[in-house]
Design a protein around this motif. Structure first.
Motif, PDB file in Angstrom:
ATOM      1  N   ALA A  11      73.930  35.106 116.757  1.00  0.00           N
ATOM      2  CA  ALA A  11      75.355  35.463 116.377  1.00  0.00           C
ATOM      3  C   ALA A  11      75.756  36.049 117.735  1.00  0.00           C
ATOM      4  CB  ALA A  11      75.554  36.322 115.129  1.00  0.00           C
ATOM      5  N   PRO A  40      68.806  41.606 105.675  1.00  0.00           N
ATOM      6  CA  PRO A  40      70.169  41.380 105.844  1.00  0.00           C
ATOM      7  C   PRO A  40      70.956  40.972 104.696  1.00  0.00           C
ATOM      8  CG  PRO A  40      68.954  39.723 107.254  1.00  0.00           C
ATOM      9  CD  PRO A  40      67.861  40.750 106.606  1.00  0.00           C
ATOM     10  N   ILE A  54      76.638  38.269 112.563  1.00  0.00           N
ATOM     11  CA  ILE A  54      75.932  39.727 113.016  1.00  0.00           C
ATOM     12  C   ILE A  54      75.987  40.515 111.527  1.00  0.00           C
ATOM     13  CG2 ILE A  54      76.361  41.961 114.165  1.00  0.00           C
ATOM     14  CD1 ILE A  54      75.667  39.939 115.947  1.00  0.00           C
ATOM     15  N   THR A  55      74.556  40.809 111.402  1.00  0.00           N
ATOM     16  CA  THR A  55      74.351  41.206 110.053  1.00  0.00           C
ATOM     17  C   THR A  55      74.469  42.908 110.198  1.00  0.00           C
ATOM     18  OG1 THR A  55      72.093  41.408 110.446  1.00  0.00           O
ATOM     19  CG2 THR A  55      72.992  39.587 109.430  1.00  0.00           C
ATOM     20  N   MET A  91      87.261  29.248 116.075  1.00  0.00           N
ATOM     21  CA  MET A  91      86.317  29.658 115.272  1.00  0.00           C
ATOM     22  C   MET A  91      85.154  28.442 114.980  1.00  0.00           C
ATOM     23  SD  MET A  91      86.276  31.795 111.733  1.00  0.00           S
ATOM     24  CE  MET A  91      87.125  33.051 112.578  1.00  0.00           C
ATOM     25  N   GLY A  92      84.030  28.595 115.301  1.00  0.00           N
ATOM     26  CA  GLY A  92      83.094  27.627 115.258  1.00  0.00           C
ATOM     27  C   GLY A  92      82.905  27.139 113.697  1.00  0.00           C
ATOM     28  N   LEU A  93      82.628  26.131 113.204  1.00  0.00           N
ATOM     29  CA  LEU A  93      82.368  25.589 111.850  1.00  0.00           C
ATOM     30  C   LEU A  93      81.093  24.936 111.919  1.00  0.00           C
ATOM     31  CD1 LEU A  93      85.932  24.466 110.875  1.00  0.00           C
ATOM     32  CD2 LEU A  93      84.630  26.542 109.886  1.00  0.00           C
ATOM     33  N   ARG A  94      79.963  25.511 112.593  1.00  0.00           N
ATOM     34  CA  ARG A  94      78.790  24.909 112.319  1.00  0.00           C
ATOM     35  C   ARG A  94      78.378  25.162 110.900  1.00  0.00           C
ATOM     36  NH1 ARG A  94      73.487  26.852 113.915  1.00  0.00           N
ATOM     37  NH2 ARG A  94      74.546  29.147 114.027  1.00  0.00           N
ATOM     38  N   ARG A  95      77.721  24.353 110.428  1.00  0.00           N
ATOM     39  CA  ARG A  95      77.131  24.419 109.035  1.00  0.00           C
ATOM     40  C   ARG A  95      75.487  24.718 109.024  1.00  0.00           C
ATOM     41  NH1 ARG A  95      81.137  23.523 105.835  1.00  0.00           N
ATOM     42  NH2 ARG A  95      82.699  22.252 106.497  1.00  0.00           N
ATOM     43  N   ARG A  96      75.249  25.783 108.218  1.00  0.00           N
ATOM     44  CA  ARG A  96      73.756  25.860 108.325  1.00  0.00           C
ATOM     45  C   ARG A  96      73.272  25.846 106.621  1.00  0.00           C
ATOM     46  NH1 ARG A  96      72.156  31.019 111.313  1.00  0.00           N
ATOM     47  NH2 ARG A  96      71.389  31.328 109.296  1.00  0.00           N
ATOM     48  N   ARG A  97      72.213  25.571 106.381  1.00  0.00           N
ATOM     49  CA  ARG A  97      71.419  25.805 105.437  1.00  0.00           C
ATOM     50  C   ARG A  97      71.382  27.389 105.026  1.00  0.00           C
ATOM     51  NH1 ARG A  97      71.162  22.510 101.320  1.00  0.00           N
ATOM     52  NH2 ARG A  97      72.340  20.521 102.064  1.00  0.00           N
ATOM     53  N   ALA A  98      71.234  27.848 103.910  1.00  0.00           N
ATOM     54  CA  ALA A  98      70.809  29.039 103.544  1.00  0.00           C
ATOM     55  C   ALA A  98      69.553  29.317 103.752  1.00  0.00           C
ATOM     56  CB  ALA A  98      71.542  29.566 102.373  1.00  0.00           C
ATOM     57  N   GLU A  99      68.600  28.521 103.312  1.00  0.00           N
ATOM     58  CA  GLU A  99      67.182  28.976 103.626  1.00  0.00           C
ATOM     59  C   GLU A  99      66.679  27.899 104.881  1.00  0.00           C
ATOM     60  OE1 GLU A  99      65.470  28.052  99.509  1.00  0.00           O
ATOM     61  OE2 GLU A  99      67.266  28.858  98.852  1.00  0.00           O
ATOM     62  N   ARG A 126      76.733  33.850 120.420  1.00  0.00           N
ATOM     63  CA  ARG A 126      77.967  32.978 120.221  1.00  0.00           C
ATOM     64  C   ARG A 126      79.075  33.997 120.618  1.00  0.00           C
ATOM     65  NH1 ARG A 126      80.842  33.791 115.983  1.00  0.00           N
ATOM     66  NH2 ARG A 126      79.286  34.458 114.691  1.00  0.00           N
ATOM     67  N   VAL A 162      77.250  27.418 103.769  1.00  0.00           N
ATOM     68  CA  VAL A 162      78.406  27.861 103.870  1.00  0.00           C
ATOM     69  C   VAL A 162      78.805  27.639 105.302  1.00  0.00           C
ATOM     70  CG1 VAL A 162      78.767  29.160 101.906  1.00  0.00           C
ATOM     71  CG2 VAL A 162      78.179  30.024 104.088  1.00  0.00           C
ATOM     72  N   VAL A 216      63.855  40.881 110.356  1.00  0.00           N
ATOM     73  CA  VAL A 216      64.165  39.374 110.047  1.00  0.00           C
ATOM     74  C   VAL A 216      65.681  39.355 110.450  1.00  0.00           C
ATOM     75  CG1 VAL A 216      64.601  40.118 107.509  1.00  0.00           C
ATOM     76  CG2 VAL A 216      64.105  37.839 108.242  1.00  0.00           C
ATOM     77  N   ALA A 217      66.357  40.405 110.498  1.00  0.00           N
ATOM     78  CA  ALA A 217      67.854  40.415 110.700  1.00  0.00           C
ATOM     79  C   ALA A 217      67.957  39.832 112.107  1.00  0.00           C
ATOM     80  CB  ALA A 217      68.489  41.694 110.462  1.00  0.00           C
ATOM     81  N   GLY A 272      75.782  33.055 109.435  1.00  0.00           N
ATOM     82  CA  GLY A 272      75.350  32.828 110.849  1.00  0.00           C
ATOM     83  C   GLY A 272      76.172  34.037 111.680  1.00  0.00           C
ATOM     84  N   THR A 286      69.392  36.393 112.468  1.00  0.00           N
ATOM     85  CA  THR A 286      70.702  35.915 112.339  1.00  0.00           C
ATOM     86  C   THR A 286      71.391  36.703 113.496  1.00  0.00           C
ATOM     87  OG1 THR A 286      70.372  36.066 110.016  1.00  0.00           O
ATOM     88  CG2 THR A 286      72.549  36.045 110.948  1.00  0.00           C
ATOM     89  N   ASP A 287      71.147  37.818 113.846  1.00  0.00           N
ATOM     90  CA  ASP A 287      71.599  38.676 114.847  1.00  0.00           C
ATOM     91  C   ASP A 287      71.753  37.951 116.331  1.00  0.00           C
ATOM     92  OD1 ASP A 287      72.576  40.100 112.893  1.00  0.00           O
ATOM     93  OD2 ASP A 287      71.665  42.118 113.458  1.00  0.00           O
TER      94      ASP A 287
END
Lengths: 379, 99
Positions: free
Chosen positions: B72, A327, A337-338, B1-9, B75, A120, B64-65, A335, B68-69
């Motif tokens: 983010a 998370p 903040i979680t 707002m950025g629209l960078r796409r990323r794979r979930a995994e 950014r 997404v 692991v969070a 992507g 992502t954090d």
């Protein structure tokens, strides 16, 4: 206490309560039998089915009551995968689907199936072109939610349905979060929904299987609910669910825009009231009643507890809960903040006063927690 | 707002060893191993001011969070996320201070 967690569940609608009590007395008999009481139960069930079918724009003989939204998801996915096994064992799912969808996909994979997860963008929306590109000749089923349960972003169901039609792949739509609040675009083959989200009783889900959709029960044979859902029918529950849906959808036609304006107020005000906050999800293509934001440097659970103390029931997709240690897969896929995550979802009849009170106490709550954590962050 | 796409995994290559990193090294490394989110982010925000603008600060974390954090946070705060390095336990996140 102001209840702002409609995305988890709505309280029982008065129309559902009346219908439930009446049907407990009038619809208790076995709807498959032939005597008077049984025929009355059958009639009530058929009427409930017809009402729900109208609400989803489908035929009554395509509509089945399940024991939950989760059961509807399981049956839709496993039944479609089972029926199309000769076509192939490839499954396509969005990255931010409800856990019931992703867990079913994981089960399919453990049993030798293949799964493609479509990512997404920052707002939590799948790209319809990327979704279309994931469809293959051996794709048995594609799954896309109508709207995201954690951030409220609407998914491009119409575009994805069109791509699935062109690829001759059935599309399953998990409409649990939007049913009763927003129309689901046409073109899908299977759909699941959950009655307690629209003020119906718990323990009632809806499964729709459109005609010409191949489906085979993944469970042992059973003659109930058109051989789609096993077990004795919950006639009172179905009657109450249908009454609630009718009443709720009519109310939302009037009240939805008002709730949506309250959500806009939260979306607009929160970044001014709280420092280091990000309001997430699509600001426009979204559910009318749901908004999520994340506060930097704050633990989500602690913020929820503090807001509960102040009289507000909200929810969070934040990590750091001892039971998962992961998370939120939604926030991760987006992507964003979680931690420090707050989901506000407004139930029917939410007053503007309550929303304003929430906005008044939020900055203090966040500031207190940051102080407690010893956050001294200079710009 | 950025629209960078990323794979979930994230796809982590298991066999090919990546070429040795040639870029700039961190001038400060924070140890947030064993600390749950949002502590690693709080530590990063508190201490990024200790490195000169244009230099790299690294945060080691095993929650692991943080994967992502940290990006983010960069950014949101307009800092420059450089890379994620896999450690025997957890990861080191490299950030270039931009202001």
């Amino acid at each position: 206490m102001a209840y702002f967690d409609a995305a988890s569940t709505e309280s029982l609608h008065p129309a559902a309560r009346d219908a439930l009590v009446a049907a407990l007395d009038g619809g208790w008999a076995d709807p498959q039998r032939l005597y008077g009481d049984a025929r009355r139960a059958r009639l009530l069930l058929d009427q409930a089915r017809a009402k729900v079918a109208v609400a989803f724009g489908v035929r009554p003989d395509e509509t089945f009551f399940t024991s939950s939204g989760t059961q509807a998801v399981h049956l839709a996915m496993l039944g479609a995968l089972s029926a199309r096994r000769r076509t192939g064992r490839h499954l396509v799912v969005g990255a931010v689907e409800h856990s019931s969808v992703l867990h079913t996909a994981a089960l399919h994979e453990r049993e030798g199936g293949r799964v493609t997860t479509v990512g997404v963008d920052r707002t939590g929306r799948v790209d319809p072109e990327e979704f279309a590109a994931a469809l293959r000749p051996d794709t048995a089923l594609a799954c896309l939610q109508s709207a995201n349960h954690e951030v409220g972003t609407l998914q491009p169901v119409a575009e994805v349905a069109e791509a699935c039609r062109a690829a001759r792949v059935p599309l399953f739509v998990d409409a649990a979060q939007s049913a009763g609040r927003a129309e689901v675009p046409a073109g899908w083959s299977l759909l699941a929904a959950s009655a307690h989200k629209w003020g119906g009783p718990p323990g009632v889900g809806v499964l729709v299987i459109r005609k010409n959709t191949r489906w085979r029960s993944p469970l042992p044979e059973d003659e109930r609910e058109g051989r789609r859902v096993p077990g004795f029918e919950n006639v009172p529950g179905a009657v109450a669910a249908a009454a609630a849906l009718e009443a709720y959808a009519a109310e939302m036609e009037r009240d939805g825009p008002r709730l949506s304006a309250l959500v806009d107020r939260i979306r607009e005000r929160v970044p001014h009231l709280v420092e280091d906050v990000e309001v997430i999800g699509d600001p426009v293509r979204r559910l009318p009643h749901l908004v999520t934001f994340s506060c930097l440097y704050v633990e989500g659970e602690a913020l929820l507890t503090e807001l509960d103390r102040l009289g507000f029931a909200v929810s969070s997709g934040s990590s750091c809960t001892a039971d998962t240690l992961r998370p939120s897969h939604v926030l991760e896929a987006m992507g964003v903040i979680t931690h420090g995550n707050v989901r506000v979802s407004l139930p029917r009849g939410t007053s503007a006063t309550d929303v304003d009170r929430f906005l008044a106490v939020l900055p203090g709550a966040v500031a207190r927690l940051r102080r407690t954590a010893g956050v001294q962050v200079s710009e | 707002m950025g629209l960078r796409r990323r794979r979930a995994e994230r796809e982590i290559p298991r066999e090919a060893t990546p070429p040795a990193y040639q870029g700039p090294m961190p001038v400060l490394t924070i140890d947030a191993l064993g600390r749950k989110c949002p502590i690693p982010i709080i530590m990063l925000a508190e201490r990024i001011g200790e490195v000169p603008v244009g230099q790299i600060i690294a945060v080691q974390a095993d929650d692991v969070a943080a994967r992502t954090d940290v990006p983010a946070w960069c950014r949101m705060k307009s800092q420059d996320f450089v890379r994620e390095e896999t450690l025997p336990r957890g990861w080191a996140f490299h950030i270039r201070r931009t202001y």
